[in-house]
Design a protein around this motif. Structure first.
Motif, PDB file in Angstrom:
ATOM      1  N   PRO A 366      43.395  45.854  38.763  1.00 15.70           N
ATOM      2  CA  PRO A 366      44.256  45.127  39.285  1.00 15.70           C
ATOM      3  C   PRO A 366      45.606  44.452  38.826  1.00 15.70           C
ATOM      4  N   GLN A 367      46.364  44.410  40.400  1.00 18.14           N
ATOM      5  CA  GLN A 367      48.240  44.226  39.192  1.00 18.14           C
ATOM      6  C   GLN A 367      48.462  43.826  38.469  1.00 18.14           C
ATOM      7  N   ARG A 368      48.923  43.056  37.754  1.00 12.68           N
ATOM      8  CA  ARG A 368      49.586  41.563  37.466  1.00 12.68           C
ATOM      9  C   ARG A 368      51.191  41.815  37.512  1.00 12.68           C
ATOM     10  N   PRO A 369      51.606  41.287  38.902  1.00  9.19           N
ATOM     11  CA  PRO A 369      53.130  41.814  38.724  1.00  9.19           C
ATOM     12  C   PRO A 369      53.907  40.279  38.611  1.00  9.19           C
ATOM     13  N   ASN A 371      55.906  36.603  38.984  1.00 12.89           N
ATOM     14  CA  ASN A 371      55.513  35.991  40.439  1.00 12.89           C
ATOM     15  C   ASN A 371      56.469  34.771  40.348  1.00 12.89           C
ATOM     16  N   CYS A 373      56.949  31.227  39.682  1.00  9.49           N
ATOM     17  CA  CYS A 373      55.788  30.080  38.997  1.00  9.49           C
ATOM     18  C   CYS A 373      55.533  29.369  39.635  1.00  9.49           C
ATOM     19  N   PRO A 410      52.434  37.231  49.292  1.00 11.40           N
ATOM     20  CA  PRO A 410      52.563  37.629  51.595  1.00 11.40           C
ATOM     21  C   PRO A 410      53.627  36.672  52.064  1.00 11.40           C
ATOM     22  N   ILE A 574      46.290  29.304  49.947  1.00 12.54           N
ATOM     23  CA  ILE A 574      46.264  30.321  48.813  1.00 12.54           C
ATOM     24  C   ILE A 574      46.903  31.515  49.390  1.00 12.54           C
ATOM     25  N   ALA A 578      50.369  31.295  48.058  1.00  8.01           N
ATOM     26  CA  ALA A 578      49.829  31.960  47.053  1.00  8.01           C
ATOM     27  C   ALA A 578      50.661  31.529  45.636  1.00  8.01           C
ATOM     28  N   CYS A 579      50.727  30.461  45.122  1.00  5.21           N
ATOM     29  CA  CYS A 579      51.255  29.570  43.978  1.00  5.21           C
ATOM     30  C   CYS A 579      50.058  30.270  42.855  1.00  5.21           C
ATOM     31  N   PRO A 580      50.534  31.037  41.806  1.00  5.56           N
ATOM     32  CA  PRO A 580      49.618  31.149  40.460  1.00  5.56           C
ATOM     33  C   PRO A 580      48.413  29.740  39.831  1.00  5.56           C
ATOM     34  N   PHE A 582      46.866  28.354  41.870  1.00  6.35           N
ATOM     35  CA  PHE A 582      45.795  28.584  42.885  1.00  6.35           C
ATOM     36  C   PHE A 582      44.810  29.501  41.624  1.00  6.35           C
ATOM     37  N   TYR A 583      43.272  29.478  42.026  1.00  9.42           N
ATOM     38  CA  TYR A 583      42.395  30.287  41.644  1.00  9.42           C
ATOM     39  C   TYR A 583      41.128  30.518  42.067  1.00  9.42           C
ATOM     40  N   LEU A 584      40.106  31.292  42.274  1.00 14.67           N
ATOM     41  CA  LEU A 584      38.904  31.107  43.401  1.00 14.67           C
ATOM     42  C   LEU A 584      37.684  31.007  42.414  1.00 14.67           C
TER      43      LEU A 584
ATOM     44  N   ARG B  45      57.570  34.667  33.734  1.00 15.07           N
ATOM     45  CA  ARG B  45      56.517  34.585  35.561  1.00 15.07           C
ATOM     46  C   ARG B  45      55.747  35.544  35.846  1.00 15.07           C
ATOM     47  N   ARG B  81      43.637  47.689  30.903  1.00 17.36           N
ATOM     48  CA  ARG B  81      45.190  49.016  31.347  1.00 17.36           C
ATOM     49  C   ARG B  81      45.564  49.691  29.995  1.00 17.36           C
ATOM     50  N   PRO B 101      44.057  37.861  37.507  1.00 15.88           N
ATOM     51  CA  PRO B 101      45.728  37.962  38.199  1.00 15.88           C
ATOM     52  C   PRO B 101      46.027  37.560  39.528  1.00 15.88           C
ATOM     53  N   PHE B 102      46.938  37.686  39.898  1.00 22.12           N
ATOM     54  CA  PHE B 102      47.059  36.433  40.824  1.00 22.12           C
ATOM     55  C   PHE B 102      46.427  37.440  42.154  1.00 22.12           C
ATOM     56  N   THR B 103      46.820  38.396  41.758  1.00 18.37           N
ATOM     57  CA  THR B 103      46.392  39.957  42.458  1.00 18.37           C
ATOM     58  C   THR B 103      44.917  39.708  43.382  1.00 18.37           C
ATOM     59  N   ALA B 105      42.928  36.981  42.736  1.00 19.47           N
ATOM     60  CA  ALA B 105      43.053  35.463  43.455  1.00 19.47           C
ATOM     61  C   ALA B 105      43.149  35.548  44.523  1.00 19.47           C
TER      62      ALA B 105
END
Lengths: 618, 194
Positions: A366-369, A371, A373, A410, A574, A578-580, A582-584, B45, B81, B101-103, B105
């Motif tokens: 999974p990418q970690r772009p 985001n 804040c 999103p 979420i 899509a605020c960082p 949040f988590y599941l 960020r 990675r 990572p948020f992606t 989530a």
């Protein structure tokens, strides 16, 4: 005392390249500095900004790079050593001033820093600003190491005063953002009081004057080439027959490669640190003993083209290569192994390329772009606009700043971007060329930088657009520098004025102006809807301090929120915000209290009102 | 002396730039040449922050793919990675606490299970050292001391040309005074975890 102000010649320190450049400016007796922030240059000016508070240095954050260069050009024409700092694309903004300033010249030294960004770590293009040397006629110096980045500044000032024209110091990200040992040199005390001598027939560039000035500039370029030949930054090392020409960080990769391949005896290297004008006689001397030549330079084939032209005139017919299939690319940045491999293959040096791990069985990660804040008000605005235009077809030009990150799903808040300020200009084009509603996003600092002319244009030509100005009271992306809309007292500084974006926009004659507080979702959405329905130019100013800047201060929003058991797992929060924070966890949405800023936007969008402030002792 | 190449990867905000600073200062004390480069444009960020540290006689400040001698990762996914930076002789140290990572989530990508990470890194490198650095940091008194725990582990491997004394002195020089006791404790816990 700021560590870079210390008067301790011989002191060794580990400095970031940008700190080394700022130190170099101090040693050269810089009296005047101006900038518009931009990665990878920003730490140079940030250090000067801080040093200006405890020294005689005048420093300013100017509205954009063109203004910054004009301010510095005037100071240099009053005899002050001046410096103007920008990223590579900033030079495009300043180019109009730059091209004719080259004609007019300077009295005190003027050094322009162009921080180029190969690979575009944080830029919209990777243009090679060495061509600005050729285009303007101005000399270009390029450091290869961190200590050289310090030393080259004083030499650039001397050169500028010797020739009477500005000098461009071109860096790349790997100089700006690398750290290495620097040895402090002696400081020249700055001359801080300038004098201006009127000389309109050399300083007012009407055509008759400029015709004379261009003749003088060509003479200066000719002299610069002579100096370039004797420069300590243009040196030949070794006397083998395999020729390598390199500049900047590539020169360090070449040095490592030669040692690793053990070909010191076979090679001769021409290191170019004074790259405009290219030192033609020195290149001829270098070529005369070479059976084959390789040019190692990131970016465009700038040196390669020059060397080939020099070789043609000198009747040198042996191969010269650089950018070619199987050799070096014009794309992205180089690295030591790449340079080592290309040198070995071009010169037929025995070299076994080391095994790299087989990564074919690594799952897709999974990418970690980067985001927006947690608590960023831009997110709230994008959500509100998305909701307000849910049943409309829209085009959303965006601009340069943190909010550009909103283009990702999103939020999908950004359809077009070319440069600073382009959201206001392109909006008019989209509105005339299509029948879709155009909503542009621009940050406060970018609006001052270059958004205003586009807005004036839209009002004059009566375009149909809504401009949303994301006013977070700072230049956040580059590290929270001030801009003309900021209260400088917040930076502990007196004697500044503050420009109201609202007054400015009303003054332009925008037909519909509203101010929103984006953390108030309902009110903001209503105001946005009204502005978007307006036919003509409407402006919405979304005011909320940058969440990252106010984190941990009194201005921070408040208590963190939590998801209560009223949650029915709609996941509007979420999926749409899509605020960082949040988590599941076990399939349920949670809020990380350590990240949540308490902005309450998610609580307002939750259909079950299930998001509530965390109890004080909870 | 030989050149030693160290890559440190982390998620923005985990404090790897401070870890690099400590190692740079330790090298200065040791009298060893070191150059570092950082890609940290969007560190604040939530992006990936990568530091490269080159100790010894070399001029470059970056480390090519396949050429790291040591990889220290503050997060297990980021270790995987960064595997492209490693080779069969590389020693990998990672914090085992995942920071999805948020992606992941929001369902755009799947966080690989820890067993896959362990297996893949283990079979492609010389040694894979796992440290529950987040837990140890919390035990030391500050969850933000993950960087100090990992510096302790890194120092204990003896792979860097830096003495423990100089790393400790560099920590005292570089980190904020009010956190020094916790940082020392975190460093010590990391050192003993190997």
């Amino acid at each position: 005392m700021h560590k870079l102000l210390q008067d301790k010649p011989g002191e060794k320190m580990f400095l970031l390249g940008n700190e080394a450049i700022a130190r170099g400016a101090v040693e050269a007796g810089v009296a005047f500095a101006s900038t518009y922030p931009g990665t990878p240059s920003s730490e140079i000016s940030f250090n000067l900004f801080r040093m200006a508070r405890e020294s005689e240095l005048y420093f300013e954050y100017s509205t954009n790079e063109k203004v910054a260069l004009e301010v510095a050009a005037a100071a240099a024409n009053c005899g002050l050593r001046s410096m103007c700092i920008m990223k590579h694309v900033g030079v495009n903004v300043a180019a109009d001033a730059l091209m004719t300033l080259a004609y007019v010249g300077v009295k005190g030294g003027l050094v322009i820093i162009s921080a180029d960004d190969p690979y575009m770590f944080s830029s919209q293009n990777e243009q090679d600003n060495r061509y600005y040397g050729k285009l303007s006629g101005l000399p270009i110096l390029e450091p290869s190491t961190i200590d050289e980045a310090r030393r080259i500044i004083a030499d650039a000032f001397d050169l500028s005063e010797d020739l009477g024209i500005p000098v461009i110091v071109r860096t790349t990200t790997r100089i700006n953002h690398s750290t290495g040992a620097v040895e402090f040199g002696t400081r020249i005390p700055p001359k801080t009081a300038g004098t201006f001598e009127k000389d309109p027939f050399n300083l007012v560039t009407v055509p008759a004057v400029s015709r004379n000035l261009h003749v003088k500039l060509l003479e200066k370029i000719r002299r610069a080439e002579e100096i370039s030949c004797d420069s300590r930054y243009n040196v030949i090392q070794g006397d083998g027959s395999l020729g390598i020409i390199a500049n900047g960080v590539s020169a360090t990769y070449v040095e490592d490669a030669i040692r690793d391949l053990k070909i010191q005896e076979k090679t001769r290297v021409l290191r170019i640190g004074f790259s405009h004008p290219m030192p033609a006689p020195l290149v001829r001397t270098f070529l005369s003993g070479c059976e084959k030549v390789l040019v190692v330079e990131e970016g465009e084939p700038y040196m390669e083209e020059a060397v080939k032209a020099i070789a043609q005139e000198a009747g040198f017919v042996n191969p010269i290569k650089g950018k070619a299939d199987g050799l070096f690319s014009r794309l992205f940045e180089f690295d030591p192994a790449m340079v080592r491999e290309k040198i070995a293959s071009y010169f037929d040096i025995p070299y076994e390329v080391p095994d790299k791990p087989d990564l074919s069985d690594i799952p897709e990660l999974p990418q970690r772009p980067p985001n927006l804040c947690p608590g960023c008000a831009h997110r709230a605005v994008f959500y509100e606009v998305n909701k307000a235009t849910a049943d409309m077809e829209t085009i959303k030009p965006t601009d340069i700043g943190c909010y550009t990150l909103g283009f990702l799903p999103p939020l999908s808040a950004g359809d077009f971007l070319i440069c600073m300020g382009s959201s206001t200009g392109t909006a008019g084009g989209f509105s005339k060329a299509t029948s879709k509603k155009v909503i542009s996003y621009i940050g406060d600092s970018t609006f001052f930088h270059s958004g205003i002319p586009g807005l004036v244009n839209a009002v004059f030509n009566n375009h149909d657009m809504t401009l949303v100005i994301l006013d977070n009271r700072t230049t956040a992306m580059t590290g929270h520098q001030p801009h003309p809309g900021v209260d400088m007292k917040a930076y502990g500084m007196e004697g500044y004025n503050q420009i109201s974006i609202e007054s400015l926009v009303r003054g332009i004659g925008v037909g519909h102006v509203s101010v929103i507080k984006p953390y108030n979702v309902k009110k903001s959405m209503a105001a946005l809807k009204e502005a978007i329905e307006y036919k003509g130019v409407s402006v919405v100013i979304a005011q909320q301090d940058c969440a990252l800047q106010v984190k941990g201060t009194k201005k921070a929003a408040g208590r963190p929120f939590t998801v209560s058991d009223r949650c029915k797992d709609h996941r509007t929060c979420i999926n749409e915000l899509a605020c960082p924070a949040f988590y599941l966890e076990d399939g349920r949405v949670k809020i990380d209290a350590a990240l949540c800023t308490g902005c309450s936007v998610c609580a307002q969008v939750c259909p079950e009102n299930a998001i509530v402030p965390l109890p004080r002792n909870g | 002396m030989n050149v030693t190449r160290l890559i440190i990867v982390a998620v923005g905000g985990q404090g790897n730039l401070l870890a690099s600073k400590v190692l740079g200062e330790a090298a200065r004390r040791e009298g060893i040449a070191v150059r570092m480069s950082e890609i940290h444009g969007m560190a604040q960020r939530g992006g990936v922050v990568e530091s490269a540290l080159v100790f010894g006689p070399a001029e470059s400040t970056v480390i090519s793919d396949g050429e790291a001698d040591i990889l220290v990762s503050f997060e297990p996914l980021e270790a995987l990675r960064a595997l492209k930076k490693c080779n069969a002789n590389t020693v990998v140290i990672t914090n085992t606490k995942p920071l999805p990572p948020f992606t992941a989530a929001i369902g755009r990508g799947i966080y690989p299970d820890i067993e896959t990470i362990r297996k893949r890194i283990g079979e492609k490198t010389a040694r894979f050292i796992e440290v529950d650095a987040t837990r140890l940091a919390a035990e030391a008194g500050n969850v933000l001391s993950v960087n100090m725990v990992l510096l302790g582990t890194l120092t204990a491997t003896g792979l860097l040309p830096l003495s423990e004394e100089n790393v400790k002195a560099a920590i005292a020089d570089t980190t904020r005074r009010e956190f020094l006791e916790i940082n020392r404790k975190a460093f010590e816990m990391g050192r003993q975890s190997v």
